[in-house]
Design an enzyme around this catalytic site. Structure first.
Site, mmCIF file in Angstrom:
data_model
loop_
_atom_site.group_PDB
_atom_site.id
_atom_site.type_symbol
_atom_site.label_atom_id
_atom_site.label_comp_id
_atom_site.label_asym_id
_atom_site.label_seq_id
_atom_site.Cartn_x
_atom_site.Cartn_y
_atom_site.Cartn_z
ATOM 1 N N GLY A 54 0.830 -1.201 0.000
ATOM 2 C CA GLY A 54 0.000 0.000 0.000
ATOM 3 C C GLY A 54 0.868 1.255 0.000
ATOM 4 N N ARG A 102 -7.761 -2.760 -1.727
ATOM 5 C CA ARG A 102 -7.593 -1.678 -0.735
ATOM 6 C C ARG A 102 -8.030 -0.317 -1.290
ATOM 7 N NH1 ARG A 102 -2.060 -2.451 2.333
ATOM 8 N NH2 ARG A 102 -3.048 -0.899 3.668
ATOM 9 N N SER A 120 -3.666 9.313 8.142
ATOM 10 C CA SER A 120 -2.903 8.349 7.344
ATOM 11 C C SER A 120 -1.617 8.992 6.860
ATOM 12 C CB SER A 120 -3.737 7.889 6.142
ATOM 13 O OG SER A 120 -2.893 7.333 5.157
ATOM 14 N N GLN A 140 0.222 7.715 4.748
ATOM 15 C CA GLN A 140 0.319 7.473 3.302
ATOM 16 C C GLN A 140 -0.373 8.582 2.529
ATOM 17 O OE1 GLN A 140 -1.012 3.426 2.760
ATOM 18 N NE2 GLN A 140 0.836 2.608 3.697
ATOM 19 N N ASP A 161 0.266 -0.570 13.246
ATOM 20 C CA ASP A 161 0.806 -1.833 12.732
ATOM 21 C C ASP A 161 1.101 -2.836 13.849
ATOM 22 O OD1 ASP A 161 0.593 -0.840 10.182
ATOM 23 O OD2 ASP A 161 2.696 -0.215 10.055
ATOM 24 N N ARG A 164 -7.674 -7.004 9.574
ATOM 25 C CA ARG A 164 -6.869 -7.486 10.720
ATOM 26 C C ARG A 164 -7.704 -7.692 11.978
ATOM 27 N NH1 ARG A 164 -1.150 -4.237 9.619
ATOM 28 N NH2 ARG A 164 -0.407 -5.751 8.090
HETATM 29 C C1 S3P Z 1 2.652 3.464 6.477
HETATM 30 C C2 S3P Z 1 1.596 4.049 7.094
HETATM 31 C C3 S3P Z 1 0.525 3.292 7.772
HETATM 32 C C4 S3P Z 1 0.983 1.885 8.087
HETATM 33 C C5 S3P Z 1 1.670 1.224 6.938
HETATM 34 C C6 S3P Z 1 2.878 2.014 6.497
HETATM 35 C C7 S3P Z 1 3.617 4.326 5.774
HETATM 36 O O1 S3P Z 1 -0.592 3.244 6.924
HETATM 37 O O2 S3P Z 1 -0.123 1.107 8.509
HETATM 38 O O3 S3P Z 1 2.085 -0.082 7.283
HETATM 39 O O4 S3P Z 1 4.724 3.872 5.449
HETATM 40 O O5 S3P Z 1 3.288 5.493 5.534
HETATM 41 P P1 S3P Z 1 -1.638 4.462 6.825
HETATM 42 O O6 S3P Z 1 -0.882 5.679 6.555
HETATM 43 O O7 S3P Z 1 -2.572 4.104 5.719
HETATM 44 O O8 S3P Z 1 -2.339 4.479 8.149
#
Ligand code: S3P
Length: 443
Positions: free
Chosen positions: A94, A122, A167, A169, A314, A345
């Protein structure tokens, strides 16, 4: 990979290191590729997820050599990328798909991002929304904003985006796109999520501005090439931390591990549960890193929710295992995001814990675990999710009889070598575990 067979373990008395941080490895490759020269990334995590990011960046014409498995030499392209000649395969990752969407939104060409069956389920609207507002044209070929994604980017306008989800991400995708926009882009999140992108932008001298829950940056700047040291992944360390914390007389030291304050929530939760945990930051240049020491105890239940959730997102599967081993009740709430991770999860943890004899009530956004009921071995599926496989391998160390984990290839997503470390710990009698550890000095 064959099924894992796990038996009850003795106390742990050892010290170890964990492989490089996954989130930081992805970002280091992306920012180095945008920089104005050569960057050597040390401590890189050579897992399937991070190698997807390496392949994606190579597909954009950036030379990346590996000096050895954990050392990459990236020749930055001053933010000028070439159009990919094939689909970019993000595998199970992701982070690759969402962060690359931000970077590609800024490019004046068309790219198509695909993923494995899990990633293809997703949600991607959370990044499509702001990137489209900035002017990129993004189409989701899957149902309801699911991958594959086709991105036609370039000519971006800055935005002030208020994200409905906490998030990292989403925040990172907007910031990476903002690097290519004309003017100042900002992102505001509802709760602080991991801040590796902001820290790394700072390290590469982009100087983002931070004001409470808002981060902003000026577009048009090129990262200054620098070498980067990736610390060990605290999310990988979490499995061993719980294995030691839940076993009275266990004593564990984890060295060279990342101690970024937006990631250390797992330590706070374990302390609340009654474990003896200390950490020392030894270096803080790009990211804080140091040592964690844990001494086991009879754990007690706790409540995990609210602002703490993004900081432990996580680690919740392994913390749920800790809760099942603890006396009393643990409530996990505000964690609905777990339903859209590599698998659902909440459902996977509840199903597997129940199969081991634990008492678990699943809620819409969490679960209630009544701890202290002895666990028994069972045959458990990982659901193709690395963190479920590893969390239940640790649960197996506390169960009566044999625990079998099936579908374990997924562990290579984040922690190649996990099972070898587990075997070492399982087969070395306490007292003979190597190396014999020393304690951290008193604070
Ligand atoms: C991550 C952010 C988290 C985390 C993922 C890695 C990242 O997700 O759960 O394993 O590297 O930015 P979200 O930003 O969607 O919460």
């Amino acid at each position: 990979m064959p099924d894992w067979k796990i038996r009850r373990a003795n106390t742990i008395q050892t010290e170890l290191e964990v492989p490089g941080d996954k989130s930081i490895s992805h970002r280091a490759v992306m920012l180095a590729s945008m920089s104005n020269g050569t960057c050597v990334i040390r401590g890189f995590l050579p897992s399937e997820d991070c190698l997807c990011t390496v392949a994606a960046i190579r597909a954009l014409g950036v030379p990346i050599e590996s000096a050895d498995e954990t050392t990459l030499i990236v020749q930055g392209k001053r933010r000028v990328f070439a159009a990919p000649t094939h689909d970019i395969d993000c595998g199970n990752s992701g982070t690759t798909m969402r962060l690359m969407s931000g970077l590609l939104a800024g490019q004046p060409f068309r790219s198509r991002l695909i993923g494995d069956p899990s990633l293809s389920k997703r949600p991607m609207r959370r990044v499509m929304e702001p990137l489209t507002q900035m002017g990129a044209k993004i189409t989701a070929e899957g149902k309801d904003g699911r991958p594959p994604l086709v991105i036609e980017g370039g000519n971006l306008q800055p935005i002030d985006y208020v994200s409905p989800v906490a998030s990292a991400q989403v925040k990172s995708a907007v910031l990476l796109a903002g690097m290519f926009a004309k003017g100042r882009t900002s992102v505001t999140e509802p709760t602080q999520s991991r801040n590796h992108t902001e820290r790394m932008l700072e390290y590469f001298l982009i100087r983002p501005q931070k004001n409470d829950l808002t981060v902003s940056l000026h577009g048009g700047l090129t990262p200054e090439s620098r070498d980067f040291q990736v610390p060990g992944d605290i999310s990988s360390a979490a499995f061993w931390l719980v294995a030691a914390a839940a076993q009275p007389r266990s004593h564990l030291l984890i060295k060279n591990v990342g101690l970024n304050e937006t990631r250390t929530g797992v330590l706070a939760v374990l302390v609340r549960m009654g474990a003896h945990v200390r950490e020392i930051v030894e270096n803080e240049e790009a990211e804080p890193l140091g040592v964690i020491e844990v001494r086991g105890a009879r754990l007690k239940g706790t409540e995990i929710g609210g602002k703490e959730i993004p900081n432990v997102i996580d680690e919740l599967p392994i913390l749920a295992v800790a809760a099942a081993l603890a006396n009393g009740t643990t409530v996990i709430k505000d964690a609905g995001e777990l339903r859209v991770k590599e698998t659902d999860r909440l459902a996977a943890v509840a199903t597997n814990l129940r199969a081991m004899g634990a008492q678990v009530q699943e809620t819409e956004d969490g679960m209630v675990i009544t701890g202290g009921i002895p666990l028994h071995g069972a045959r458990l599926d990982s659901y193709g999710d690395h963190r479920i496989a590893m969390a239940f391998a640790i649960a197996g160390m506390f169960a009566e009889g044999e625990t079998i984990i099936t579908n374990t290839d997924c562990v290579n997503t984040s922690y190649p070598g996990f099972y070898q470390t587990l075997e070492r710990i399982l087969h070395e009698p306490p007292g003979q575990q190597t190396p014999v550890i020393t304690s951290l000095p008193n604070a």
